[in-house]
Write a protein that holds these residues in place. Sequence first.
Motif, PDB file in Angstrom:
ATOM      1  N   GLY A  46       0.819  -1.212   0.000  1.00  0.00           N
ATOM      2  CA  GLY A  46       0.000   0.000   0.000  1.00  0.00           C
ATOM      3  C   GLY A  46       0.849   1.256   0.000  1.00  0.00           C
ATOM      4  N   LEU A  47       1.973   1.223   0.722  1.00  0.00           N
ATOM      5  CA  LEU A  47       2.890   2.365   0.725  1.00  0.00           C
ATOM      6  C   LEU A  47       3.464   2.596  -0.668  1.00  0.00           C
ATOM      7  CD1 LEU A  47       4.711   4.532   2.005  1.00  0.00           C
ATOM      8  CD2 LEU A  47       6.286   2.701   2.660  1.00  0.00           C
ATOM      9  N   GLY A  48       3.906   1.524  -1.318  1.00  0.00           N
ATOM     10  CA  GLY A  48       4.471   1.668  -2.663  1.00  0.00           C
ATOM     11  C   GLY A  48       3.461   2.237  -3.648  1.00  0.00           C
ATOM     12  N   LEU A  49       2.231   1.727  -3.594  1.00  0.00           N
ATOM     13  CA  LEU A  49       1.187   2.251  -4.474  1.00  0.00           C
ATOM     14  C   LEU A  49       0.876   3.702  -4.144  1.00  0.00           C
ATOM     15  CD1 LEU A  49      -1.197  -0.841  -4.490  1.00  0.00           C
ATOM     16  CD2 LEU A  49       0.103   0.034  -6.437  1.00  0.00           C
ATOM     17  N   GLY A  50       0.878   4.042  -2.858  1.00  0.00           N
ATOM     18  CA  GLY A  50       0.625   5.419  -2.455  1.00  0.00           C
ATOM     19  C   GLY A  50       1.703   6.364  -2.942  1.00  0.00           C
ATOM     20  N   LEU A  51       2.964   5.934  -2.884  1.00  0.00           N
ATOM     21  CA  LEU A  51       4.052   6.781  -3.374  1.00  0.00           C
ATOM     22  C   LEU A  51       3.913   7.052  -4.865  1.00  0.00           C
ATOM     23  CD1 LEU A  51       7.082   5.170  -1.489  1.00  0.00           C
ATOM     24  CD2 LEU A  51       6.175   7.467  -1.121  1.00  0.00           C
ATOM     25  N   VAL A  52       3.565   6.016  -5.626  1.00  0.00           N
ATOM     26  CA  VAL A  52       3.435   6.177  -7.081  1.00  0.00           C
ATOM     27  C   VAL A  52       2.215   7.018  -7.436  1.00  0.00           C
ATOM     28  CG1 VAL A  52       3.048   4.950  -9.257  1.00  0.00           C
ATOM     29  CG2 VAL A  52       4.682   4.038  -7.595  1.00  0.00           C
ATOM     30  N   THR A  53       1.062   6.694  -6.842  1.00  0.00           N
ATOM     31  CA  THR A  53      -0.163   7.408  -7.209  1.00  0.00           C
ATOM     32  C   THR A  53      -0.167   8.844  -6.698  1.00  0.00           C
ATOM     33  OG1 THR A  53      -1.286   6.520  -5.234  1.00  0.00           O
ATOM     34  CG2 THR A  53      -1.546   5.304  -7.308  1.00  0.00           C
ATOM     35  N   SER A  54       0.541   9.116  -5.597  1.00  0.00           N
ATOM     36  CA  SER A  54       0.571  10.489  -5.077  1.00  0.00           C
ATOM     37  C   SER A  54       1.239  11.429  -6.064  1.00  0.00           C
ATOM     38  CB  SER A  54       1.292  10.528  -3.731  1.00  0.00           C
ATOM     39  OG  SER A  54       2.638  10.101  -3.846  1.00  0.00           O
ATOM     40  N   VAL A  55       2.313  10.970  -6.704  1.00  0.00           N
ATOM     41  CA  VAL A  55       2.979  11.791  -7.710  1.00  0.00           C
ATOM     42  C   VAL A  55       2.143  11.856  -8.979  1.00  0.00           C
ATOM     43  CG1 VAL A  55       5.045  12.062  -9.126  1.00  0.00           C
ATOM     44  CG2 VAL A  55       5.249  11.248  -6.767  1.00  0.00           C
ATOM     45  N   SER A  56       1.654  10.695  -9.431  1.00  0.00           N
ATOM     46  CA  SER A  56       0.902  10.634 -10.689  1.00  0.00           C
ATOM     47  C   SER A  56      -0.359  11.489 -10.629  1.00  0.00           C
ATOM     48  CB  SER A  56       0.526   9.181 -11.001  1.00  0.00           C
ATOM     49  OG  SER A  56       1.676   8.359 -11.055  1.00  0.00           O
ATOM     50  N   ALA A  57      -1.111  11.387  -9.515  1.00  0.00           N
ATOM     51  CA  ALA A  57      -2.360  12.146  -9.402  1.00  0.00           C
ATOM     52  C   ALA A  57      -2.109  13.634  -9.221  1.00  0.00           C
ATOM     53  CB  ALA A  57      -3.185  11.607  -8.232  1.00  0.00           C
ATOM     54  N   ARG A  58      -0.977  13.986  -8.628  1.00  0.00           N
ATOM     55  CA  ARG A  58      -0.640  15.415  -8.456  1.00  0.00           C
ATOM     56  C   ARG A  58      -0.305  16.049  -9.793  1.00  0.00           C
ATOM     57  NH1 ARG A  58      -0.979  19.863  -4.937  1.00  0.00           N
ATOM     58  NH2 ARG A  58       0.974  21.039  -4.917  1.00  0.00           N
ATOM     59  N   LEU A  59       0.419  15.320 -10.644  1.00  0.00           N
ATOM     60  CA  LEU A  59       0.825  15.859 -11.937  1.00  0.00           C
ATOM     61  C   LEU A  59      -0.265  15.713 -12.989  1.00  0.00           C
ATOM     62  CD1 LEU A  59       4.504  14.501 -12.079  1.00  0.00           C
ATOM     63  CD2 LEU A  59       3.702  16.732 -11.259  1.00  0.00           C
ATOM     64  N   VAL A  60      -1.027  14.609 -12.926  1.00  0.00           N
ATOM     65  CA  VAL A  60      -2.117  14.360 -13.881  1.00  0.00           C
ATOM     66  C   VAL A  60      -3.377  14.036 -13.068  1.00  0.00           C
ATOM     67  CG1 VAL A  60      -2.870  13.027 -15.880  1.00  0.00           C
ATOM     68  CG2 VAL A  60      -0.422  13.401 -15.487  1.00  0.00           C
ATOM     69  N   PRO A  61      -4.232  15.014 -12.785  1.00  0.00           N
ATOM     70  CA  PRO A  61      -5.388  14.793 -11.895  1.00  0.00           C
ATOM     71  C   PRO A  61      -6.308  13.656 -12.334  1.00  0.00           C
ATOM     72  CG  PRO A  61      -5.054  17.140 -12.283  1.00  0.00           C
ATOM     73  CD  PRO A  61      -4.112  16.422 -13.204  1.00  0.00           C
ATOM     74  N   GLU A  62      -6.360  13.367 -13.639  1.00  0.00           N
ATOM     75  CA  GLU A  62      -7.242  12.295 -14.111  1.00  0.00           C
ATOM     76  C   GLU A  62      -6.841  10.932 -13.552  1.00  0.00           C
ATOM     77  OE1 GLU A  62      -7.710  15.772 -16.567  1.00  0.00           O
ATOM     78  OE2 GLU A  62      -5.926  14.625 -15.976  1.00  0.00           O
ATOM     79  N   VAL A  63      -5.579  10.790 -13.177  1.00  0.00           N
ATOM     80  CA  VAL A  63      -5.117   9.516 -12.622  1.00  0.00           C
ATOM     81  C   VAL A  63      -5.889   9.182 -11.353  1.00  0.00           C
ATOM     82  CG1 VAL A  63      -3.147   8.343 -11.554  1.00  0.00           C
ATOM     83  CG2 VAL A  63      -2.828   9.678 -13.639  1.00  0.00           C
ATOM     84  N   GLY A  64      -6.170  10.188 -10.544  1.00  0.00           N
ATOM     85  CA  GLY A  64      -6.915   9.962  -9.309  1.00  0.00           C
ATOM     86  C   GLY A  64      -8.289   9.366  -9.566  1.00  0.00           C
ATOM     87  N   LYS A  65      -8.974   9.871 -10.596  1.00  0.00           N
ATOM     88  CA  LYS A  65     -10.296   9.346 -10.930  1.00  0.00           C
ATOM     89  C   LYS A  65     -10.211   7.889 -11.381  1.00  0.00           C
ATOM     90  CE  LYS A  65     -11.871  13.947 -12.367  1.00  0.00           C
ATOM     91  NZ  LYS A  65     -12.392  14.766 -13.487  1.00  0.00           N
ATOM     92  N   ILE A  66      -9.171   7.583 -12.161  1.00  0.00           N
ATOM     93  CA  ILE A  66      -8.998   6.209 -12.639  1.00  0.00           C
ATOM     94  C   ILE A  66      -8.739   5.260 -11.480  1.00  0.00           C
ATOM     95  CG2 ILE A  66      -7.533   4.699 -14.041  1.00  0.00           C
ATOM     96  CD1 ILE A  66      -7.057   7.082 -15.898  1.00  0.00           C
TER      97      ILE A  66
END
Length: 269
Positions: free
Chosen positions: A164-184
């Motif tokens: 969960g930590l690893g996924l959080g580290l990756v998605t935190s950057v991805s969603a910050r730079l590309v907001p659509e990632v958060g919705k996906i």
Amino acid sequence: MNNTHSVPKGARTPWQVTRSVWYAMFMREALSRTMGDRMGWFWMIFEPFALVAIMVGIRSFVSGDGLIANAPFIPWMIVGMMGFFLVREGMTRGMGAIDANSALFAYRQVQPIDPVLVRSFLEGALRSFIFLIFIGGGLMLGLDMYPDNAIRAMVAWLSLWFLGLGLGLVTSVSARLVPEVGKIVHMVSLPLLIISGVLFPLNQLPHWLLEYLMFNPIPHALEVLRLGFFENYQVIHGTSMLYFWIVTLVLNALGLLMHLRFVDRLKAK
């Protein structure tokens, strides 16, 4: 003449500064998570309880609950749900950590990775506490919730926490730079619940389909977690903690590299 550089009296080391930042953020997050919403604790406990009740009702109506090899159905599902929610919360809560704490980046001691690490620790601690509540409640109701191999169960639980930590580290950057990632990410949470073997045994699926589903690392640790609770449980064919840890370490390394590479953009966005 003495050329050694003396540390100014009262100055703190970088580790002491980081530890102070983490402690302050942890207290801030903990109060917000547990006290900010009067229904916060209720929903954390009610969600898995409601899912278990619904699935048990459906299974009992359709074909009974004796469908898991060498493991009682209700405890089997509770263990799987708790493990899955540990990963999911680490991924989704970590994803929103940077936006929620962006105002703190005005302080040079605070880095974008700090709120992600703090949230991951907090969510893991909360989920561990809730899991203990379910174990205690299940034992009082006469369910077989006592782990047969506590060490194996704890190792699998910590492994899921680290994923969960690893996924959080990756998605935190991805969603910050590309907001659509958060919705996906939020959209795939429910399908991920189904294909991770949380609600029904993946062994019931055709072998050709199971081979593809086992690329998902979550079932590997969930099966080992269940094996820690039920020593005679038949794990899914192809379960491998080696594969799980390879994926987990890659995700954590990738997340750390992404935070290093995009630290300025994460602060400025």
